[in-house]
Design a protein around this motif. Structure first.
Motif, PDB file in Angstrom:
ATOM      1  N   LEU A 153       1.292  -0.988   0.232  1.00 53.77           N
ATOM      2  CA  LEU A 153       0.080  -0.164   0.395  1.00 53.77           C
ATOM      3  C   LEU A 153       1.157   1.543   0.184  1.00 53.77           C
ATOM      4  O   LEU A 153       0.470   2.165  -0.446  1.00 53.77           O
ATOM      5  N   SER A 154       1.915   1.074   0.455  1.00 53.33           N
ATOM      6  CA  SER A 154       2.821   1.772   0.561  1.00 53.33           C
ATOM      7  C   SER A 154       3.502   2.616  -1.027  1.00 53.33           C
ATOM      8  O   SER A 154       4.319   3.621  -1.487  1.00 53.33           O
ATOM      9  N   GLY A 155       3.986   2.088  -1.643  1.00 56.47           N
ATOM     10  CA  GLY A 155       4.865   1.619  -2.878  1.00 56.47           C
ATOM     11  C   GLY A 155       6.627   2.432  -2.056  1.00 56.47           C
ATOM     12  O   GLY A 155       6.821   1.607  -2.020  1.00 56.47           O
ATOM     13  N   GLU A 156       6.902   3.607  -2.773  1.00 54.69           N
ATOM     14  CA  GLU A 156       8.272   3.946  -2.393  1.00 54.69           C
ATOM     15  C   GLU A 156       8.245   3.968  -1.231  1.00 54.69           C
ATOM     16  O   GLU A 156       7.624   3.548  -0.342  1.00 54.69           O
ATOM     17  N   SER A 157       9.012   2.680  -0.806  1.00 55.24           N
ATOM     18  CA  SER A 157       9.606   3.030   1.048  1.00 55.24           C
ATOM     19  C   SER A 157       9.188   4.832   1.321  1.00 55.24           C
ATOM     20  O   SER A 157       9.600   5.329   1.425  1.00 55.24           O
ATOM     21  N   LEU A 158       8.374   3.990   2.499  1.00 52.94           N
ATOM     22  CA  LEU A 158       7.811   6.097   3.390  1.00 52.94           C
ATOM     23  C   LEU A 158       9.018   6.345   3.807  1.00 52.94           C
ATOM     24  O   LEU A 158       8.893   7.426   4.528  1.00 52.94           O
ATOM     25  N   HIS A 159      10.223   5.574   3.799  1.00 53.80           N
ATOM     26  CA  HIS A 159      10.983   6.866   4.873  1.00 53.80           C
ATOM     27  C   HIS A 159      11.548   7.952   3.978  1.00 53.80           C
ATOM     28  O   HIS A 159      12.324   8.940   4.416  1.00 53.80           O
ATOM     29  N   ARG A 160      10.574   7.776   2.516  1.00 54.97           N
ATOM     30  CA  ARG A 160      11.391   8.701   1.403  1.00 54.97           C
ATOM     31  C   ARG A 160      10.539   9.638   1.457  1.00 54.97           C
ATOM     32  O   ARG A 160       9.221   9.682   1.165  1.00 54.97           O
ATOM     33  N   ARG A 161      10.158  10.948   2.299  1.00 52.64           N
ATOM     34  CA  ARG A 161       9.792  12.084   2.680  1.00 52.64           C
ATOM     35  C   ARG A 161       9.226  13.027   1.137  1.00 52.64           C
ATOM     36  O   ARG A 161       8.238  12.868   1.467  1.00 52.64           O
ATOM     37  N   GLY A 162      10.209  12.884   0.718  1.00 53.92           N
ATOM     38  CA  GLY A 162       9.768  13.947  -0.900  1.00 53.92           C
ATOM     39  C   GLY A 162      10.971  15.144  -0.450  1.00 53.92           C
ATOM     40  O   GLY A 162      10.522  16.160  -1.615  1.00 53.92           O
ATOM     41  N   TYR A 163      11.273  15.633   0.700  1.00 56.33           N
ATOM     42  CA  TYR A 163      12.483  17.170   0.437  1.00 56.33           C
ATOM     43  C   TYR A 163      13.421  16.814   0.497  1.00 56.33           C
ATOM     44  O   TYR A 163      14.117  17.965   0.493  1.00 56.33           O
ATOM     45  N   ARG A 164      13.918  15.498   0.676  1.00 59.24           N
ATOM     46  CA  ARG A 164      15.745  15.724   0.487  1.00 59.24           C
ATOM     47  C   ARG A 164      16.193  15.047  -0.952  1.00 59.24           C
ATOM     48  O   ARG A 164      15.791  13.699  -1.067  1.00 59.24           O
ATOM     49  N   THR A 165      16.465  15.819  -1.685  1.00 65.08           N
ATOM     50  CA  THR A 165      17.154  15.506  -2.743  1.00 65.08           C
ATOM     51  C   THR A 165      18.985  15.815  -2.785  1.00 65.08           C
ATOM     52  O   THR A 165      19.810  15.208  -3.895  1.00 65.08           O
TER      53      THR A 165
END
Length: 714
Positions: A153-165
């Motif tokens: 249900l999560s898809g990409e690992s949930l540790h990837r919040r989206g703010y850290r590039t």
């Protein structure tokens, strides 16, 4: 409905508490995470709000399997049209094995075939495969003959919040950072101590996660997509309601935010990365950062708070002894500046935390990827000693301990004994101390106004903290005894070299300077390599080469930075040929020759495994040959393993084929137990000249090398 949330090893109990706080029922610890029950909303809430989970899975099948046919049949029992359409893409994650299914790729292929065949039979069409961004990801795991299949249900690992590039050299995953903060008592701690501070913030993960926790910001709020959004049973209206609730809480949390968040790092570039990441996270206005070293650290404000950091702890980022000083500095800073605070230090090398010198409240075991790591928590009761803004004391301003004074006295004595010899011979680089006193197992070399300290690796039986304290005394005594700037004292740990270690960079500063010896100039570098570019013990050998090189063709084998070739050139050699397999050191060698005026065609540089090159040569073309092979090397760039004791006969015979009839081969090596095989080399006239090649600065350590003159018998 039953669900499973996976997480990094060591935080399962934290995840269970978190899920229970989010409303999950029947929460139960598992080896790989946490099982829980609830409505679909509970799984959505876990995906959106869990700061600790990697994935949220929906189990859809559990059965026994053994063979590939069993696996195929079991997968076909699931009604896959309930979960995806043929127009969708899928990806299969398969783990585990049986006697018949012993390859994960084969297992994944069988699962995929069973799903695709079923849908094609029903609809006449088949879904595609997209390993990177599938519409639906399916997990299959076999353990002990038991197959478990789940929808991710999560898809990409949930540790990837989206703010850290962007990240630093060894970044923390976001959910591990959240786990560390939770273990340290954040954000509940912020009610009474509303400050969060990371003195080595790197890319800012601890700071951003801490700000999000204090501001009640959902960790999944920035993610572009979740695994359930293309799932056929997805409830879009329910999901929109949960996102709207999270947005309301985010706005309210930022409006009422009262916590102070500070970060520091000695690398200004990482501070820019922190602020860029914080901006994407929407909390850049809440975080203040500044450039500072741990040794110069002061508390960022008057209020108390949580000091938490993830300092380097592996050989990839620093040597053990140098890191001991970093951890000791952390402890000193905490004692002096942070009375009344809580502190947490997370490390993959727990022994380093012994140097902190503080009693721990608790220690937690967590995995940082594959590294078994520890979180050490401290309560700092002592009042601050230093005042805010007061600069740290320099080593020279602190009275030496009794043991440090003993070491300083020995340095002064050695310096006095060498002074006349140094001045008469204009020696700028020399060994001042070499483990003269058993308690101080270091070598101290002086290069003009720089000091190079090599710590000999202590036996495992020696207490590391006691050894570290001795090393601290050494570094305190050197500036006092020699009158040098403490910043010009460079420490390295001397370990047995294997493979390509002698050629590997230890840093990227490219900090070169020149030093003179018997009219020759050399570039040395005390920081960036295991060795400095100049072997001090070979000074007399180089001088002998210089005095005997006039008009001769000179060959330098295993040339390193070609310092012997420089001496030959200065001595009037007709030509020089320098051979080494390292391109790095040959470039260094060329620069050494160039600064001495030897950049013409008479001076040759050959990148090659010396043994391979020697075997290809037949013609006696040299009057003077110098060969100083390593004791041992198994470099991938060599055709075979080199062992100087075993291989010296072959090396000498090969080199002698290139020596003219009246020439001389100088053979040297640093293997302290070396014994030359006179019987096997009976065709040659051999003279042991080791005693003549030991200068006064190495008299205490006369076994530093052995050296021989080898000629054709007349």
């Amino acid at each position: 409905m039953k669900f499973i949330a996976t997480c990094p090893k060591g935080i399962e109990s934290l995840l269970a508490d978190e899920l229970a706080a989010l409303g999950a029922e029947s929460v139960k610890l598992m080896p790989t995470g946490v099982a829980f029950e609830g409505e679909l909303a509970q799984a959505y809430r876990a995906c959106l709000w869990s700061r600790l989970a990697n994935r949220v899975l929906l189990p859809i099948l559990e059965t026994n399997v053994e063979t590939a046919d069993d696996l195929y049949s079991a997968i076909q029992r699931v009604h896959w049209s309930d979960h995806l359409d043929p127009s969708m893409s899928l990806a299969i994650s398969f783990t585990g094995k049986t006697q018949s299914i012993n390859h994960t790729h084969f297992g994944a292929l069988k699962v995929k075939d069973a799903i695709v065949d079923q849908l094609r039979e029903i609809t006449g069409e088949r879904p595609g495969v997209d390993r990177e961004n599938p519409d639906l990801r399916i997990h299959a795991h076999i353990y002990g003959g038991k197959l478990n299949v789940s929808i991710d249900l999560s898809g990409e690992s949930l540790h990837r919040r989206g703010y850290r590039t962007q990240a630093g050299a060894a970044p923390l995953k976001e959910n591990l950072a959240a786990a560390l903060l939770t273990r340290a008592g954040w954000p509940a701690l912020s009610d009474d101590s509303p400050v969060l501070f990371d003195p080595m913030c790197g890319s800012g993960t601890l700071l951003i996660e801490g700000a999000w926790m204090a501001a009640d910001i959902a960790p999944g709020i920035l993610r572009d997509r979740f695994g359930f959004e293309h799932w056929k049973q997805h409830d879009a209206a329910l999901w929109e309601n949960l996102k709207e609730e999270a947005e309301r809480r985010r706005i309210n949390g930022l409006t009422t935010f009262k916590v102070k968040v500070y970060g520091a790092d000695e690398d200004e570039r990482m501070l820019d990365v922190t602020l860029s990441n914080a901006e994407r996270a929407g909390v850049d206005h809440l975080i203040k950062v500044h450039e500072a070293q741990v040794q110069r650290m002061v508390r960022p404000c008057e209020e108390n708070g949580l000091f938490i950091t993830n300092p380097p702890y592996g050989e990839r980022l620093g040597e053990s002894s140098e890191l001991m000083f970093l951890y000791r500095d952390l402890g000193d800073t905490l004692k002096q500046e942070f009375g009344g605070w809580k502190a947490g230090i997370f490390t993959g090398n727990p022994e380093l935390c012994e140097a902190v010198g503080l009693k721990t409240d608790k220690t937690y075991r967590l995995n940082n990827g594959p590294i078994d790591s520890r979180l050490f928590l401290y309560t700092l009761y002592a009042n601050r000693i230093a005042k805010e803004g007061q600069p740290s004391e320099q080593a020279g301003d602190v009275a030496l301990s009794e043991t440090a004074q003993m070491f300083a006295n020995r340095l002064r004595k050695n310096l006095k004994n060498l002074n006349k010899w140094r001045k008469q011979n204009d020696i700028q680089g020399y060994r001042l101390y070499d483990a003269d006193i058993p308690e101080f197992a270091v070598a101290v070399d002086v290069y003009k106004d720089w000091v190079h300290v090599q710590e000999y690796a202590a036996p495992k039986s020696i207490d590391k903290i006691k050894a570290f304290d001795r090393l601290k005394d050494v570094l305190a005594a050197i500036p006092e005894a020699l009158g040098v700037d403490p910043l010009r004292v460079v420490l390295k740990q001397r370990k047995r070299q294997t493979g390509t270690q002698q050629y590997e960079k230890q840093g990227t500063g490219r900090r070169f300077f020149q030093i003179a010896e018997h009219g020759c100039k050399f570039r040395v570098n005390l920081h960036d390599y295991l060795d400095t570019g100049l072997f001090l013990d070979h000074r007399p050998v180089r001088h002998q080469i210089q005095q005997n090189a006039a008009g001769k063709d000179f060959l330098n084998l295993f040339c390193y930075t070609a310092t012997a070739s420089v001496h030959a050139g200065v001595g009037g050699a007709k030509s020089t040929t320098s051979v080494d397999m390292s391109a790095t050191y040959l470039q260094w060698a060329m620069k050494n020759m160039a600064i001495n005026g030897f950049a013409d065609k008479a001076h040759h540089f050959i990148q090659s495994d010396c043994i391979v090159w020697l075997k290809k040569q037949r013609k006696p073309a040299y009057d003077l040959i110098f060969m100083d092979p390593p004791t041992f090397s198994n470099s991938k760039r060599m055709s075979d393993v080199l062992d100087v004791q075993r291989d010296h006969v072959e090396l000498i015979r090969l080199a002698m084929r290139l020596l003219r009839q009246d020439g001389v081969l100088i053979f040297s090596n640093n293997f302290r137990k070396f014994k030359l095989d006179y019987e096997m080399l009976g065709a040659f006239d051999i003279k042991d000249i080791t005693a003549q090649t030991i200068d006064p600065d190495f008299k205490r350590n006369a076994k530093i090398h052995s050296c021989f003159e080898i000629r054709w018998r007349q």
